[in-house]
Scaffold this active site. Structure first.
Site, mmCIF file in Angstrom:
data_model
loop_
_atom_site.group_PDB
_atom_site.id
_atom_site.type_symbol
_atom_site.label_atom_id
_atom_site.label_comp_id
_atom_site.label_asym_id
_atom_site.label_seq_id
_atom_site.Cartn_x
_atom_site.Cartn_y
_atom_site.Cartn_z
ATOM 1 N N CYS A 175 -9.878 -9.469 -5.454
ATOM 2 C CA CYS A 175 -10.558 -10.432 -4.591
ATOM 3 C C CYS A 175 -10.026 -10.273 -3.181
ATOM 4 O O CYS A 175 -9.235 -11.101 -2.701
ATOM 5 C CB CYS A 175 -10.261 -11.834 -5.087
ATOM 6 N N GLU A 176 -10.411 -9.199 -2.525
ATOM 7 C CA GLU A 176 -9.833 -8.886 -1.218
ATOM 8 C C GLU A 176 -10.662 -7.769 -0.598
ATOM 9 O O GLU A 176 -10.802 -6.697 -1.198
ATOM 10 C CB GLU A 176 -8.385 -8.439 -1.473
ATOM 11 N N ARG A 205 -2.183 2.504 -1.129
ATOM 12 C CA ARG A 205 -1.898 3.305 0.064
ATOM 13 C C ARG A 205 -2.988 3.257 1.132
ATOM 14 O O ARG A 205 -2.697 3.382 2.304
ATOM 15 C CB ARG A 205 -1.546 4.750 -0.324
ATOM 16 N N GLY A 263 10.437 13.827 -2.449
ATOM 17 C CA GLY A 263 9.808 12.918 -3.406
ATOM 18 C C GLY A 263 8.350 13.315 -3.569
ATOM 19 O O GLY A 263 7.931 13.875 -4.584
ATOM 20 N N GLU A 278 16.042 15.738 -0.232
ATOM 21 C CA GLU A 278 15.564 14.716 -1.164
ATOM 22 C C GLU A 278 14.046 14.643 -1.199
ATOM 23 O O GLU A 278 13.458 13.652 -0.766
ATOM 24 C CB GLU A 278 16.071 13.343 -0.725
ATOM 25 N N GLY A 324 10.669 14.639 2.934
ATOM 26 C CA GLY A 324 9.677 14.652 3.985
ATOM 27 C C GLY A 324 8.553 15.656 3.944
ATOM 28 O O GLY A 324 7.535 15.449 4.611
HETATM 29 N N1 LLP Z 1 14.994 10.236 1.260
HETATM 30 C C1 LLP Z 1 14.917 9.041 1.867
HETATM 31 C C2 LLP Z 1 16.125 8.432 2.388
HETATM 32 C C3 LLP Z 1 13.675 8.401 1.996
HETATM 33 O O1 LLP Z 1 13.615 7.241 2.612
HETATM 34 C C4 LLP Z 1 12.524 9.012 1.457
HETATM 35 C C5 LLP Z 1 11.224 8.358 1.551
HETATM 36 C C6 LLP Z 1 12.655 10.248 0.810
HETATM 37 C C7 LLP Z 1 13.906 10.834 0.739
HETATM 38 C C8 LLP Z 1 11.494 10.967 0.198
HETATM 39 O O2 LLP Z 1 10.567 11.351 1.137
HETATM 40 P P1 LLP Z 1 9.318 12.252 0.720
HETATM 41 O O3 LLP Z 1 9.810 13.605 0.337
HETATM 42 O O4 LLP Z 1 8.655 11.569 -0.428
HETATM 43 O O5 LLP Z 1 8.473 12.266 1.935
HETATM 44 N N2 LLP Z 1 5.444 4.685 0.583
HETATM 45 C C9 LLP Z 1 5.157 5.681 1.605
HETATM 46 C C10 LLP Z 1 6.276 6.667 1.728
HETATM 47 C C11 LLP Z 1 7.582 6.022 2.044
HETATM 48 C C12 LLP Z 1 8.693 7.040 2.096
HETATM 49 C C13 LLP Z 1 9.982 6.341 2.020
HETATM 50 N N3 LLP Z 1 11.111 7.195 2.019
HETATM 51 C C14 LLP Z 1 3.858 6.378 1.267
HETATM 52 O O6 LLP Z 1 3.210 5.986 0.299
HETATM 53 O O7 LLP Z 1 3.430 7.277 1.984
#
Ligand code: LLP
Length: 432
Positions: free
Chosen positions: A362-363, A331, A293, A291, A249
């Site tokens: 095309c959008e 995004r 990302g 976690e 997050g």
């Molecule tokens: N753990 C779980 C269970 C999750 O669902 C997610 C992200 C993460 C960890 C990693 O979260 P982060 O550290 O990346 O915020 N596609 C969207 C983001 C979707 C996030 C989904 N889950 C975007 O492009 O902003």
């Protein structure tokens, strides 16, 4: 000068990334092109690893949420950095395995793991399932019995927290499609069920409140709710959770409007809070997992495009069309996400041209960024979009039969292809 210290301008007035000239990279590999700064990825892993070590000791582990960016080289880097991983599909598991990543510290998410996913993950010795609901728990128990093992699991709990981020990426509220809510009694029920099952071994609980968060407050709230839950489960069911996974997050800076956020400081405060709260409730501090990302790979990525048509509609607006778009970065189309866009060929020139940067699909919704300032831009200029390391390559599509761009890694002055670009032949590969 720029939003991240790996972005700069050289004496030629060209934009650089990780110290390398983006125009030279565009000429060498073609555009569109994803470039990734390997040192920054490793640096970001180390922010978490060092913070965890300092504030939790050895009983903690950061996992890379590989949905943010998934290809073999990244799992090799995660293996090298001794990070765990979060995976959400057989595809991500397979990619990790192909990279030689042992799944001992892999946590399998998703609100709907198919029977095939469950079978595949157990066959390949997945470390943990993060179980979403009772139906799934039963299936895992069934499959584990069939394969003659006891499967370690965490249960995904919905803590009922709204972290003030935008709706599409907020996941911790009671009515979320993810997890079992405490408020409705389903969280306690699934815990009771898990404890009764013979082929699942309950290790603890998981929550994830949302993404692109720049505050510690929502994490305090989540920790408080989760530790209270752990305490009440101990009292009611006599079960002591060994692990607490707080999800991902933390946010990254897409533009100057996003704050500089101190992840180490935030983890320090969360750790302090966890210790105090655990003592208050009378439980041992469980093993803490997070976690991340976006905050591992987001600012380690940049996308390079070549400008094509520049269309000025007098009295209305101007468009700069690029040779990529929503296929490599959906995004803006999905979330109206803000990005910093720079004319990499004229990075030292004054930005006095108001325009929208659009893709080639095309959008009309195929937009990278609307109403931004660039220097006077013409056909052939290299356009850079910053902070595209997370949720760009991993969310790319082949709409309009456009091939996915290559991913090139930059490391200490060198560069190498981590993912090849898709050719026209790749586009028809599965057509019969
Ligand atoms: N753990 C779980 C269970 C999750 O669902 C997610 C992200 C993460 C960890 C990693 O979260 P982060 O550290 O990346 O915020 N596609 C969207 C983001 C979707 C996030 C989904 N889950 C975007 O492009 O902003």
């Amino acid at each position: 000068m720029y939003i991240c210290d790996n972005v700069n301008v050289n004496e030629k007035g060209n934009l650089t990334f990780a110290g390398q000239d983006t125009l030279e990279l565009a000429a060498k590999y073609g555009t569109p092109l994803y470039i990734m700064d390997e040192e920054k990825i490793r640096f970001n892993c180390n922010i978490y690893k060092n913070a965890f070590k300092k504030y939790f000791g050895d009983n903690a582990l950061p996992l890379f949420a590989s949905k943010a960016a998934s290809f073999k080289r990244l799992y090799e880097i995660m293996k090298d950095e001794k990070m765990g991983i979060d995976v959400v599909s057989s595809g991500e598991i397979y990619t990790a395995l192909k990279a030689g990543f042992s799944l001992e510290n892999a946590y399998f998410h998703s609100n709907n793991k198919t029977d095939k996913d469950i079978e595949f993950a157990i066959e390949n010795k997945i470390g943990y399932f993060v179980v979403d609901n009772i139906e799934e728990l039963k299936r895992i128990n069934y499959e584990a019995e069939k394969q003659g093992i006891t499967q370690k699991v965490l249960l995904r709990i919905t803590p009922g927290i709204d972290p003030h981020t935008f709706e599409a990426i907020s996941t911790g509220k009671v009515d979320s499609k993810f997890g079992s809510a405490i408020e409705t009694g389903q969280a306690e029920k699934i815990t009771e069920e898990a404890l009764k099952m013979s082929f699942v071994d309950l290790s603890g609980f998981h929550c994830h409140i949302g993404s692109q968060i720049f505050e510690t407050e929502p994490f305090y709230k989540a920790v408080a709710v989760m530790l209270d839950f752990i305490g009440s489960i101990k009292t009611k069911l006599g079960f002591t959770a060994k692990q607490l996974n707080l999800g991902g997050g933390y946010g990254v800076r897409y533009t100057e409007n996003d704050p500089v956020f101190d992840i180490d400081g935030s983890i320090k405060n969360v750790a302090q809070f966890i210790k105090e709260k655990s003592a208050e409730i009378g439980i041992e501090v469980p093993k803490i997992l997070m976690e991340p990302g976006r905050s591992i790979v987001g600012n380690a990525g940049m996308t390079l495009y070549t400008a094509g048509t520049v269309k000025i509609i007098p009295g209305f607006k101007s468009y700069v069309s690029i040779d990529g778009g929503m296929t490599d970065n959906p995004r803006y189309a999905l979330y109206k996400s803000a990005y910093t866009v720079i004319n990499a060929s004229k990075a030292d020139k004054t930005a006095d041209f108001n325009c929208s940067v659009v893709g080639r699909c095309c959008e009309s919704g195929d937009i990278i960024q609307e109403n931004i300032m660039l220097p006077q831009t013409g056909r052939g200029d290299i356009i850079a979009v910053l902070t595209t390391g997370a949720y760009n390559y991993s969310m790319a599509s082949n709409y309009n039969r456009i091939g996915k761009p290559p991913v090139v890694m930059l490391n200490k002055g060198a560069n190498y292809i981590a993912v090849k670009g898709e050719t026209l032949e790749d586009i028809v590969r599965n057509d019969i």
